[in-house]
Write a protein that holds these residues in place. Structure first.
Motif, PDB file in Angstrom:
ATOM      1  N   ASP A  18      36.486  44.529  46.590  1.00  0.00           N
ATOM      2  CA  ASP A  18      35.878  44.940  45.321  1.00  0.00           C
ATOM      3  C   ASP A  18      36.342  46.337  44.927  1.00  0.00           C
ATOM      4  OD1 ASP A  18      34.547  42.517  45.229  1.00  0.00           O
ATOM      5  OD2 ASP A  18      32.594  43.356  45.821  1.00  0.00           O
ATOM      6  N   HIS A  21      40.060  46.189  43.920  1.00  0.00           N
ATOM      7  CA  HIS A  21      40.220  45.577  42.596  1.00  0.00           C
ATOM      8  C   HIS A  21      39.781  46.528  41.495  1.00  0.00           C
ATOM      9  CE1 HIS A  21      41.845  41.567  42.886  1.00  0.00           C
ATOM     10  NE2 HIS A  21      41.129  41.349  43.969  1.00  0.00           N
ATOM     11  N   SER A  75      42.056  39.042  37.329  1.00  0.00           N
ATOM     12  CA  SER A  75      41.624  37.898  36.519  1.00  0.00           C
ATOM     13  C   SER A  75      41.489  36.642  37.370  1.00  0.00           C
ATOM     14  CB  SER A  75      42.610  37.648  35.369  1.00  0.00           C
ATOM     15  OG  SER A  75      43.906  37.374  35.875  1.00  0.00           O
ATOM     16  N   ARG A  78      38.452  37.073  39.661  1.00  0.00           N
ATOM     17  CA  ARG A  78      37.206  36.853  38.911  1.00  0.00           C
ATOM     18  C   ARG A  78      36.904  35.371  38.788  1.00  0.00           C
ATOM     19  NH1 ARG A  78      38.946  41.190  35.559  1.00  0.00           N
ATOM     20  NH2 ARG A  78      40.043  39.718  34.228  1.00  0.00           N
TER      21      ARG A  78
END
Length: 129
Positions: A18, A21, A75, A78
């Motif tokens: 996390d 990213h 992306s 996610r």
């Protein structure tokens, strides 16, 4: 298109991913600074080595240290995370997930956001999604 899934992550590995990213790329020291309850520096380096071995991160020398970057674009990460949340917490129900998001106090929509969401729903309807 079916993409090979990367190995699953532990809670600590997910926390590191996390942070990476969010940052785009980060050093072990920077990652440790941003952790909620940081372990020792060597423990962070160990987690980073595991993530590189699992294929989640790549590292490149940056002077005397290493810079770690995700191998999967944010992306795609996610989408993968949303699939997991949908399956795990909502039994695959998009409606249930959206309803829960809209119930959150911090999820108040401004008129522009509401309009963009309505456009996305209209698009999804036309596409048969």
């Amino acid at each position: 298109m079916i993409v090979n899934e990367l190995p699953p992550l532990s809670r600590r590995e997910r926390e590191v991913m996390d942070i990476v990213h969010e940052s785009g790329a980060a050093t072990a020291a920077r990652i440790r600074e941003r952790m909620a309850e940081p372990p020792s520096y060597s423990a962070v380096r160990s987690v980073l080595r595991i993530l590189v071995n699992k294929g989640h991160l790549v590292s490149e020398p940056d002077g005397a240290r290493y810079l770690y970057s995700p191998t999967v674009p944010a992306s795609r990460a996610r989408r993968s995370a949303m699939r997991h949340v949908l399956k795990t917490f909502f039994g695959g129900s998009v409606e249930g997930a959206v309803a829960t998001l809209l119930e959150l106090e911090e999820a108040r929509l401004n008129p522009e956001e509401r309009e963009r969401i309505e456009i996305l729903i209209d698009w999804a309807s036309r596409e048969g999604r």
